[in-house]
Motif scaffolding. Structure first.
Motif, mmCIF file in Angstrom:
data_model
loop_
_atom_site.group_PDB
_atom_site.id
_atom_site.type_symbol
_atom_site.label_atom_id
_atom_site.label_comp_id
_atom_site.label_asym_id
_atom_site.label_seq_id
_atom_site.Cartn_x
_atom_site.Cartn_y
_atom_site.Cartn_z
ATOM 1 N N ALA A 194 1.333 -0.715 -0.174
ATOM 2 C CA ALA A 194 0.185 0.187 -0.136
ATOM 3 C C ALA A 194 0.807 1.040 -0.043
ATOM 4 C CB ALA A 194 -1.128 -0.144 0.968
ATOM 5 N N THR A 195 2.302 1.578 0.926
ATOM 6 C CA THR A 195 3.081 2.493 0.272
ATOM 7 C C THR A 195 3.485 2.603 -0.888
ATOM 8 O OG1 THR A 195 3.711 1.840 3.245
ATOM 9 C CG2 THR A 195 5.360 3.205 1.935
ATOM 10 N N ALA A 196 4.011 1.452 -1.048
ATOM 11 C CA ALA A 196 4.566 2.140 -2.832
ATOM 12 C C ALA A 196 3.240 2.327 -3.526
ATOM 13 C CB ALA A 196 4.783 0.180 -3.371
ATOM 14 N N LEU A 197 1.712 2.000 -3.408
ATOM 15 C CA LEU A 197 0.871 2.361 -4.165
ATOM 16 C C LEU A 197 0.557 4.394 -4.042
ATOM 17 C CD1 LEU A 197 -1.436 2.169 -5.998
ATOM 18 C CD2 LEU A 197 -2.905 1.188 -3.928
ATOM 19 N N ILE A 198 0.906 4.642 -2.458
ATOM 20 C CA ILE A 198 0.469 5.940 -2.190
ATOM 21 C C ILE A 198 1.824 6.927 -3.011
ATOM 22 C CG2 ILE A 198 0.400 7.066 -0.464
ATOM 23 C CD1 ILE A 198 -0.929 4.805 1.020
ATOM 24 N N LYS A 199 2.603 5.847 -2.487
ATOM 25 C CA LYS A 199 3.823 6.902 -3.382
ATOM 26 C C LYS A 199 3.826 7.255 -5.101
ATOM 27 C CE LYS A 199 7.436 6.199 0.511
ATOM 28 N NZ LYS A 199 8.641 5.019 0.320
ATOM 29 N N TRP A 200 3.694 5.590 -5.474
ATOM 30 C CA TRP A 200 3.813 6.002 -6.789
ATOM 31 C C TRP A 200 2.187 7.381 -6.930
ATOM 32 C CZ3 TRP A 200 -0.871 4.756 -10.188
ATOM 33 C CH2 TRP A 200 -0.387 5.729 -11.120
ATOM 34 N N LEU A 201 1.396 6.991 -6.377
ATOM 35 C CA LEU A 201 0.165 7.851 -6.912
ATOM 36 C C LEU A 201 -0.028 9.430 -6.052
ATOM 37 C CD1 LEU A 201 -2.932 6.225 -5.179
ATOM 38 C CD2 LEU A 201 -2.798 7.280 -7.532
ATOM 39 N N ASP A 202 1.215 9.889 -5.196
ATOM 40 C CA ASP A 202 1.886 11.246 -4.788
ATOM 41 C C ASP A 202 2.222 11.565 -6.407
ATOM 42 O OD1 ASP A 202 0.223 11.261 -2.509
ATOM 43 O OD2 ASP A 202 1.839 11.097 -1.633
ATOM 44 N N ARG A 203 3.652 10.752 -6.696
ATOM 45 C CA ARG A 203 4.644 10.672 -7.424
ATOM 46 C C ARG A 203 3.768 11.913 -8.676
ATOM 47 N NH1 ARG A 203 8.646 14.072 -8.491
ATOM 48 N NH2 ARG A 203 10.236 13.053 -9.843
ATOM 49 N N ARG A 204 2.756 10.436 -9.679
ATOM 50 C CA ARG A 204 2.170 10.633 -10.125
ATOM 51 C C ARG A 204 1.761 12.111 -10.057
ATOM 52 N NH1 ARG A 204 -3.487 10.826 -11.355
ATOM 53 N NH2 ARG A 204 -3.900 10.689 -13.867
ATOM 54 N N ASP A 205 1.258 12.080 -9.657
ATOM 55 C CA ASP A 205 0.029 14.439 -8.464
ATOM 56 C C ASP A 205 1.607 15.016 -9.125
ATOM 57 O OD1 ASP A 205 -1.921 13.035 -8.619
ATOM 58 O OD2 ASP A 205 -1.743 13.078 -6.630
ATOM 59 N N GLU A 206 2.517 14.716 -8.801
ATOM 60 C CA GLU A 206 3.084 15.563 -8.816
ATOM 61 C C GLU A 206 4.064 16.552 -10.279
ATOM 62 O OE1 GLU A 206 6.882 14.293 -6.303
ATOM 63 O OE2 GLU A 206 6.059 14.511 -4.640
ATOM 64 N N LEU A 207 4.784 14.235 -10.812
ATOM 65 C CA LEU A 207 4.460 15.064 -12.532
ATOM 66 C C LEU A 207 4.081 15.514 -13.498
ATOM 67 C CD1 LEU A 207 6.777 11.113 -12.962
ATOM 68 C CD2 LEU A 207 7.802 13.687 -12.134
#
Length: 234
Positions: A194-207
């Motif tokens: 779940a941590t990896a998924l949340i980090k991916w979603l946050d990074r997606r928004d940043e990019l």
């Protein structure tokens, strides 16, 4: 009906975490169609505790013919005492159960107790794989220390734009979120934490925000294309 038991042990919660073992066991179980009936997880030293303290006796006493014990590697069953490890593995297969070493895919089954040569070959392979993993880790640490000593970067640059395995599942992830599927459930379906998924979603928004600021973003662009455009424009 045969049951599948997963066993995890780490020595020090301050220096290790169990996520790697849990992920590897989960992926192995999914690949072979095994449902984990019960998880055993301990934070205990393998060299300064006994089998009862590490939960191995309780596990062994639960086993019935046809059951499976899934562990990441052979050292989870012990560490410094070869006799302990041999006793544990022997008691498991004598109970009619199998041991699956998820790191290598090797398996000890009740049939091995009647073939001493194969039994020791399997044990030897499990130890050899674990030793190889340790040596690879030591080499990686030595290389990182060498680069650090020479004032060279030792890891990925902060903010680097890299490809993620979750990029390919972007549309599915967004659909599940729109259907109010919990992130923990989405992570389970994708075989990630779940941590990896949340980090991916946050990074997606940043990019996406970066791409908009640079006027590189268009509605409907995939995150993969966003990354390519950001890389191409520096």
């Amino acid at each position: 009906m045969a049951k599948n038991y997963a066993y995890i042990r780490i020595s020090d919660a301050h220096k290790q975490h169990s996520h790697g073992q849990r992920t590897r066991i989960t992926q192995y179980a999914a690949k072979h169609g095994f449902y984990i009936y019960k998880w055993y997880e301990y934070t205990l030293s393998g060299s300064s505790t006994n089998k009862t303290q590490r939960g191995l006796i309780e596990l062994i006493e639960r086993l019935a013919p046809g059951d499976r014990v899934l562990v990441n590697d052979i050292e989870r069953l012990g560490r410094d005492s070869i006799s302990d490890i041999m006793e544990v593995t022997t008691r498991i297969i004598n109970a009619g159960a199998e041991i699956h070493f998820c790191l290598t895919g090797d398996t000890l089954t009740p049939s091995h107790k009647n073939d001493v040569g194969q039994f020791f070959i399997q044990i030897g392979r499990a130890f050899a794989a674990q030793d190889f993993s340790k040596q690879r880790s030591l080499k990686a640490k030595a290389a990182a220390n060498s680069r650090k000593a020479n004032n060279l970067p030792t890891g990925r640059a902060r903010g680097a734009i890299i490809k993620s395995k979750l990029d390919a599942s972007e549309n599915q992830i967004l659909f599940w979120l729109s259907q109010d599927v919990f992130k923990s459930e989405i992570a389970r379906r994708l075989n990630c934490s779940a941590t990896a998924l949340i980090k991916w979603l946050d990074r997606r928004d940043e990019l996406i925000c970066q791409a908009r600021e640079r006027r590189l973003y268009e509605s409907g662009l995939s995150i993969g294309e966003v990354k390519r455009r950001l890389k191409g424009k520096g």
